[in-house]
Write an enzyme that holds these catalytic residues in place. Structure first.
Site, PDB file in Angstrom:
ATOM      1  N   HIS A 112       0.825  -1.229   0.000  1.00  0.00           N
ATOM      2  CA  HIS A 112       0.000   0.000   0.000  1.00  0.00           C
ATOM      3  C   HIS A 112       0.855   1.274   0.000  1.00  0.00           C
ATOM      4  CE1 HIS A 112       0.312  -0.161   4.551  1.00  0.00           C
ATOM      5  NE2 HIS A 112       0.386   1.143   4.376  1.00  0.00           N
ATOM      6  N   ASP A 170       0.112  -7.647   1.491  1.00  0.00           N
ATOM      7  CA  ASP A 170       0.598  -6.264   1.645  1.00  0.00           C
ATOM      8  C   ASP A 170       2.122  -6.183   1.643  1.00  0.00           C
ATOM      9  OD1 ASP A 170       0.235  -3.540   1.751  1.00  0.00           O
ATOM     10  OD2 ASP A 170       0.036  -3.443   3.924  1.00  0.00           O
ATOM     11  N   SER A 212       4.688   2.592   7.923  1.00  0.00           N
ATOM     12  CA  SER A 212       4.329   1.428   7.100  1.00  0.00           C
ATOM     13  C   SER A 212       5.515   0.968   6.264  1.00  0.00           C
ATOM     14  CB  SER A 212       3.180   1.778   6.156  1.00  0.00           C
ATOM     15  OG  SER A 212       1.979   1.831   6.865  1.00  0.00           O
ATOM     16  N   ILE A 245      -2.255  -0.164  11.733  1.00  0.00           N
ATOM     17  CA  ILE A 245      -2.588   0.171  13.117  1.00  0.00           C
ATOM     18  C   ILE A 245      -4.098   0.148  13.288  1.00  0.00           C
ATOM     19  CG2 ILE A 245      -0.543   1.557  13.684  1.00  0.00           C
ATOM     20  CD1 ILE A 245      -2.176   4.080  13.052  1.00  0.00           C
ATOM     21  N   LEU A 246      -4.540  -0.112  14.513  1.00  0.00           N
ATOM     22  CA  LEU A 246      -5.946   0.096  14.867  1.00  0.00           C
ATOM     23  C   LEU A 246      -5.991   1.425  15.593  1.00  0.00           C
ATOM     24  CD1 LEU A 246      -7.649  -3.139  16.249  1.00  0.00           C
ATOM     25  CD2 LEU A 246      -8.113  -1.940  14.135  1.00  0.00           C
ATOM     26  N   LEU A 300      -6.415 -25.304  -2.173  1.00  0.00           N
ATOM     27  CA  LEU A 300      -6.732 -26.641  -1.685  1.00  0.00           C
ATOM     28  C   LEU A 300      -8.022 -27.161  -2.332  1.00  0.00           C
ATOM     29  CD1 LEU A 300      -5.443 -28.567   0.349  1.00  0.00           C
ATOM     30  CD2 LEU A 300      -6.911 -27.612   2.116  1.00  0.00           C
ATOM     31  N   GLY A 301      -9.015 -26.276  -2.481  1.00  0.00           N
ATOM     32  CA  GLY A 301     -10.282 -26.666  -3.108  1.00  0.00           C
ATOM     33  C   GLY A 301     -11.336 -27.083  -2.099  1.00  0.00           C
TER      34      GLY A 301
END
Length: 301
Positions: free
Chosen positions: A57, A87, A161, A179-180, A216-217
């Site tokens: 990002h 990311d 970041s 971050i939150l 994997l399916g």
């Protein structure tokens, strides 16, 4: 390292969404382009080849990427590859006398370990903050992503970041990513991509320029205590297979609906997100050892 980017993004006038407004004023529906500048951080992981890791990002929509080193050298970087799912992005610079950071085995990180976050918060170059590992294996921040975050209370702010999260031995444990926050500033809940996950993604980006994810399916859901009780599972951790796709690797291996996947390549699977991550980090064509429970009995495929 510090990473500065320039680029352009499309900007749509919200009034353009109204067909009456467009026709009345006879305005062509062409989006405008706006120039932007932004700052982030990165880590040199391969001095010989000039590879730098940052977040996908950080370099999104960038047409020009400038990397600044601690000795104030400015280098132009090119994008080797980026993977929005995890990311992670890999950049390349041409320069002599680069110093790379040694990588830690992030699987050996423990809650309570002291860590140091290094980066470029709010454009303030080369800032260091300290804290501890608050939690491991965090996911669900971005439902579309492949996440296995290290949570830390070391201050991570906008601009951090893509920067390094290192242990007290100076080894890279993770790449600061998110971050939150209710305000946009640090409140002590930051997330870093573990170095082992970063390494896996980086190897594919360098080799292919993209991540070619194995599948994997199966359709899966997290095993809840209620479901575990109704199935007589004897375990409350794992991913419950609700459907197997016809002709998939899972069907060929003999996985059936109702099976509970408990481990992938010997690593325990806690929930559906854990299984998705484990498989999503494997390359197409890799063999994988899966431990599962069927009718309460352990099996391996």
């Amino acid at each position: 390292v510090n990473i500065a980017t320039r680029g352009t993004v499309e900007q749509q006038n919200p009034l353009m969404n109204d067909p009456f407004f467009r026709r009345f004023f006879d305005i062509p529906n062409t989006p405008q382009r706006r120039e932007f500048q932004s700052a982030g951080s990165g880590v040199i992981v391969d001095a010989k080849n000039g590879y730098i890791i940052t977040n996908a990002h950080v370099i999104e929509n960038a047409t020009e990427i400038t990397v600044t080193l601690l000795d104030n050298r400015s280098l132009t970087a090119t994008v080797v590859g980026k993977d929005p799912g995890s990311d992670v992005a890999v950049l390349k610079v041409q320069a002599a006398n680069l110093t790379q950071v040694p990588l830690a085995d992030s699987d050996r990180a423990e809650v309570g370990d002291f860590v140091v976050a290094i980066g470029n918060p709010f454009g303030l170059g080369h800032t260091v903050t300290s804290g501890i590992v608050s939690a491991l294996g965090r996911s669900g921040i971005n439902p579309e992503g492949y996440e296995d975050f290290i949570q830390t209370d070391a201050s991570i702010n906008p601009g951090n970041s893509g920067g390094a999260l290192v242990n007290l031995g100076g080894e890279l444990v993770g790449i600061n990513s998110a971050i939150l926050s209710r305000t946009g500033g640090n409140i002590g809940i930051g997330f870093a991509i573990p170095s082992n996950m970063m390494k896996t993604v980086m190897n594919q980006l360098v080799q292919f320029g993209e991540v070619r994810r194995g599948v994997l399916g199966v359709n899966i859901q997290t095993l809840t205590p209620d479901i575990a009780e109704s199935l007589d599972a004897g375990s409350t951790q794992g991913a419950l297979v609700s459907q197997v796709v016809e002709g998939s690797a899972a069907e060929k291996a003999g996985i059936k609906a109702g099976d509970i996947v408990t481990a992938v390549n010997g690593k325990p699977v806690k929930d559906a997100a854990g299984l998705r991550n484990s498989i999503g980090l494997l390359s197409i064509g890799e063999k994988v050892d899966i431990a599962l429970l069927r009718d309460g009995k352990p099996r391996r495929v």
